[in-house]
Motif scaffolding. Structure first.
Motif, short mmCIF file in Angstrom:
data_model
loop_
_atom_site.label_atom_id
_atom_site.label_comp_id
_atom_site.label_asym_id
_atom_site.label_seq_id
_atom_site.Cartn_x
_atom_site.Cartn_y
_atom_site.Cartn_z
N UNK A 70 0.82 -1.21 0.00
CA UNK A 70 0.00 0.00 0.00
C UNK A 70 0.85 1.27 0.00
N UNK A 71 2.09 1.19 0.48
CA UNK A 71 2.97 2.36 0.47
C UNK A 71 3.38 2.75 -0.95
N UNK A 72 3.16 1.85 -1.90
CA UNK A 72 3.49 2.15 -3.30
C UNK A 72 2.66 3.31 -3.84
N UNK A 73 1.48 3.51 -3.30
CA UNK A 73 0.63 4.63 -3.75
C UNK A 73 1.32 5.95 -3.44
N UNK A 74 1.82 6.11 -2.22
CA UNK A 74 2.51 7.34 -1.83
C UNK A 74 3.79 7.52 -2.64
N UNK A 75 4.56 6.47 -2.80
CA UNK A 75 5.79 6.54 -3.58
C UNK A 75 5.48 6.96 -5.02
N UNK A 76 4.44 6.40 -5.59
CA UNK A 76 4.05 6.74 -6.96
C UNK A 76 3.64 8.20 -7.08
N UNK A 77 2.85 8.68 -6.14
CA UNK A 77 2.41 10.08 -6.18
C UNK A 77 3.60 11.03 -6.09
N UNK A 78 4.49 10.77 -5.17
CA UNK A 78 5.64 11.67 -4.99
C UNK A 78 6.59 11.61 -6.17
N UNK A 79 6.78 10.43 -6.72
CA UNK A 79 7.64 10.30 -7.90
C UNK A 79 7.03 11.05 -9.08
N UNK A 80 5.74 10.89 -9.28
CA UNK A 80 5.06 11.58 -10.37
C UNK A 80 5.16 13.10 -10.19
#
Length: 136
Positions: free
Chosen positions: A17-27
């Motif tokens: 579930x932490x992948x959502x935050x990582x994806x948002x910040x990377x984007x």
């Protein structure tokens, strides 16, 4: 001002579930360095919904792909290992009354266009759910 050249980034993500935050910040970082700050808010929302669906509804890894195409189209997509089609989104008002199932309703409401396609990646079957927004 957005760049005139095409570019694409892929982020391979675990089923976490932490992948959502990582994806948002990377984007956010990608769009900022490419001068597309005006698209950040809507793009983060769209990416978060697509990645959350990929992580929540499958057991394997996933990937976020972001592509810019001149003169002004941003495509955001999420690959996951489940080849079955996504559930069709409900109308946005109906989705608001539920505890879950709002992801694709938000994508449909905020993106210019969205769709999905079956996809084979690294020898594994899956699907790619994508949407596009234009730079106004």
């Amino acid at each position: 001002m957005p760049e005139s050249d095409s570019w694409e980034y892929s982020l391979h993500i675990p089923n976490d579930v932490r992948a959502v935050t990582v994806s948002r910040r990377t984007l956010r970082l990608i769009l900022t360095v490419h001068g597309l700050i005006t698209l950040v808010d809507v793009a983060e929302l769209l990416a978060a919904e697509l990645v959350a669906n990929a992580v929540r509804h499958t057991k394997g890894p996933a990937a976020l792909r972001v592509r810019w195409s001149p003169p002004g189209t941003l495509r955001i997509g999420a690959w996951d290992a489940d080849p079955s089609p996504p559930e069709p989104p409900e109308p946005f008002a109906a989705a608001l009354e539920r505890e879950d199932g709002r992801g694709l309703a938000l994508v449909r409401a905020c993106a210019d266009v969205w769709d999905w396609q079956p996809l084979v990646r690294d020898g594994n079957r899956g699907k790619f759910v994508w949407c596009e927004v234009g730079a106004a």
